[in-house]
Write a protein that holds these residues in place. Structure first.
Motif, PDB file in Angstrom:
ATOM      1  N   HIS A 101       6.069  39.736   1.885  1.00 50.60           N
ATOM      2  CA  HIS A 101       7.506  39.536   2.059  1.00 50.60           C
ATOM      3  C   HIS A 101       7.908  38.967   3.413  1.00 50.60           C
ATOM      4  N   GLY A 102       6.984  38.823   4.339  1.00 52.75           N
ATOM      5  CA  GLY A 102       7.339  38.334   5.666  1.00 52.75           C
ATOM      6  C   GLY A 102       7.852  39.447   6.558  1.00 52.75           C
ATOM      7  N   ALA A 103       8.398  39.060   7.698  1.00 54.49           N
ATOM      8  CA  ALA A 103       8.774  40.024   8.736  1.00 54.49           C
ATOM      9  C   ALA A 103      10.178  40.588   8.570  1.00 54.49           C
ATOM     10  N   HIS A 104      10.953  40.078   7.644  1.00 54.02           N
ATOM     11  CA  HIS A 104      12.368  40.466   7.585  1.00 54.02           C
ATOM     12  C   HIS A 104      12.653  41.542   6.546  1.00 54.02           C
ATOM     13  N   VAL A 105      11.802  42.566   6.540  1.00 54.59           N
ATOM     14  CA  VAL A 105      12.043  43.739   5.690  1.00 54.59           C
ATOM     15  C   VAL A 105      11.912  44.979   6.574  1.00 54.59           C
ATOM     16  N   PRO A 106      12.626  46.052   6.260  1.00 51.74           N
ATOM     17  CA  PRO A 106      12.523  47.273   7.077  1.00 51.74           C
ATOM     18  C   PRO A 106      11.099  47.828   7.048  1.00 51.74           C
ATOM     19  N   PRO A 107      10.628  48.390   8.165  1.00 57.45           N
ATOM     20  CA  PRO A 107       9.254  48.886   8.241  1.00 57.45           C
ATOM     21  C   PRO A 107       8.894  49.905   7.159  1.00 57.45           C
ATOM     22  N   HIS A 108       9.808  50.794   6.826  1.00 59.33           N
ATOM     23  CA  HIS A 108       9.542  51.798   5.792  1.00 59.33           C
ATOM     24  C   HIS A 108      10.540  51.666   4.644  1.00 59.33           C
ATOM     25  N   GLY A 109      10.904  50.425   4.362  1.00 55.80           N
ATOM     26  CA  GLY A 109      11.884  50.143   3.323  1.00 55.80           C
ATOM     27  C   GLY A 109      11.291  50.222   1.927  1.00 55.80           C
ATOM     28  N   GLN A 110      12.065  49.756   0.963  1.00 54.49           N
ATOM     29  CA  GLN A 110      11.671  49.896  -0.438  1.00 54.49           C
ATOM     30  C   GLN A 110      10.388  49.145  -0.767  1.00 54.49           C
ATOM     31  N   GLU A 111      10.125  48.023  -0.097  1.00 57.24           N
ATOM     32  CA  GLU A 111       8.892  47.275  -0.351  1.00 57.24           C
ATOM     33  C   GLU A 111       7.670  48.091   0.071  1.00 57.24           C
ATOM     34  N   VAL A 114      -4.492  55.683   6.672  1.00 54.95           N
ATOM     35  CA  VAL A 114      -5.043  54.353   6.402  1.00 54.95           C
ATOM     36  C   VAL A 114      -4.187  53.597   5.382  1.00 54.95           C
ATOM     37  N   PRO A 115      -3.871  54.187   4.216  1.00 56.34           N
ATOM     38  CA  PRO A 115      -2.998  53.453   3.278  1.00 56.34           C
ATOM     39  C   PRO A 115      -1.616  53.141   3.865  1.00 56.34           C
ATOM     40  N   HIS A 116      -1.095  54.047   4.672  1.00 53.10           N
ATOM     41  CA  HIS A 116       0.210  53.837   5.313  1.00 53.10           C
ATOM     42  C   HIS A 116       0.182  52.543   6.137  1.00 53.10           C
ATOM     43  N   GLU A 117      -0.824  52.412   6.995  1.00 52.26           N
ATOM     44  CA  GLU A 117      -0.892  51.248   7.875  1.00 52.26           C
ATOM     45  C   GLU A 117      -1.253  49.976   7.106  1.00 52.26           C
ATOM     46  N   VAL A 118      -2.171  50.075   6.162  1.00 46.22           N
ATOM     47  CA  VAL A 118      -2.518  48.914   5.339  1.00 46.22           C
ATOM     48  C   VAL A 118      -1.281  48.427   4.584  1.00 46.22           C
ATOM     49  N   SER A 119      -0.459  49.350   4.101  1.00 50.42           N
ATOM     50  CA  SER A 119       0.747  48.974   3.357  1.00 50.42           C
ATOM     51  C   SER A 119       1.696  48.140   4.207  1.00 50.42           C
ATOM     52  N   HIS A 120       1.766  48.431   5.502  1.00 50.78           N
ATOM     53  CA  HIS A 120       2.606  47.608   6.387  1.00 50.78           C
ATOM     54  C   HIS A 120       2.111  46.162   6.399  1.00 50.78           C
ATOM     55  N   LEU A 121       0.799  45.978   6.509  1.00 48.51           N
ATOM     56  CA  LEU A 121       0.261  44.615   6.536  1.00 48.51           C
ATOM     57  C   LEU A 121       0.441  43.912   5.192  1.00 48.51           C
ATOM     58  N   LEU A 122       0.313  44.667   4.114  1.00 43.08           N
ATOM     59  CA  LEU A 122       0.512  44.076   2.791  1.00 43.08           C
ATOM     60  C   LEU A 122       1.958  43.629   2.605  1.00 43.08           C
ATOM     61  N   VAL A 123       2.896  44.451   3.032  1.00 38.06           N
ATOM     62  CA  VAL A 123       4.318  44.073   2.941  1.00 38.06           C
ATOM     63  C   VAL A 123       4.560  42.796   3.731  1.00 38.06           C
ATOM     64  N   TYR A 124       3.973  42.699   4.898  1.00 41.74           N
ATOM     65  CA  TYR A 124       4.142  41.501   5.729  1.00 41.74           C
ATOM     66  C   TYR A 124       3.579  40.273   5.018  1.00 41.74           C
ATOM     67  N   GLN A 125       2.411  40.406   4.401  1.00 42.33           N
ATOM     68  CA  GLN A 125       1.818  39.262   3.702  1.00 42.33           C
ATOM     69  C   GLN A 125       2.614  38.885   2.454  1.00 42.33           C
TER      70      GLN A 125
END
Length: 164
Positions: free
Chosen positions: A85-95, A72-83
């Motif tokens: 930093h936007g879409a132009h960051v690596p999926p499992h990058g530093q953000e 759950v935190p893994h997937e939520v973190s993806h949505l948080l990164v998108y909100q």
């Protein structure tokens, strides 16, 4: 089939993750829709533009405690990164890694280690020069249409073998 209690526990964990992020970043975040229809070997997925989380009900049922703590935190973190930093960051990058470790206080693992025997599909036996490989039906179908896969060890093409 998941019980209402199981669904509520997962939905509550999503809310807990968002609350942690809102406290950490001192700002609100849009909540996602949640579906329990992820199939195959994937535990969960985040659909960024749709603000949607999908979870695998079979893997959740078989691994409830660790699923809530890690998937759950893994997937939520993806949505948080998108909100954030936007879409132009690596999926499992530093953000994403920062949110996992600093906000969610969880290890930043890219994949789960669950037993997938209950959700694994049919596989096909292939051979290279050094070992046997089991390809998914998707990869097998690609081979029949001309795609060639190489062994990561010996770099030779995989050839279909007779099933034992």
């Amino acid at each position: 089939m998941l019980s209402d209690t199981q669904k509520q526990a997962l939905e509550q964990q999503v809310e807990t993750c968002y609350n942690q992020a809102e406290c950490f970043f001192d700002r609100p975040f849009t909540r996602p829709a949640i579906q329990f229809n992820q199939r195959g070997k994937i535990a969960g997925s985040a659909h960024l533009q749709k603000q949607l989380l999908k979870f695998n009900p079979v893997l959740y049922q078989e691994n409830q405690a660790s699923f809530l703590l890690d998937v759950v935190p893994h997937e939520v973190s993806h949505l948080l990164v998108y909100q954030l930093h936007g879409a132009h960051v690596p999926p499992h990058g530093q953000e994403w890694q920062f949110i996992m470790t600093q906000v969610m206080k969880r290890p930043a693992h890219r994949t789960h280690q669950y037993d997938i025997s209950s959700v694994a599909g049919k596989t096909f036996l292939y051979q290279c020069q050094c070992q046997q490989h089991r390809l998914s039906i998707r990869r097998h179908n690609r081979v029949t249409k001309g795609t060639q896969y190489l062994c990561t060890q010996c770099k030779t093409p995989l050839q279909k073998t007779a099933e034992q």
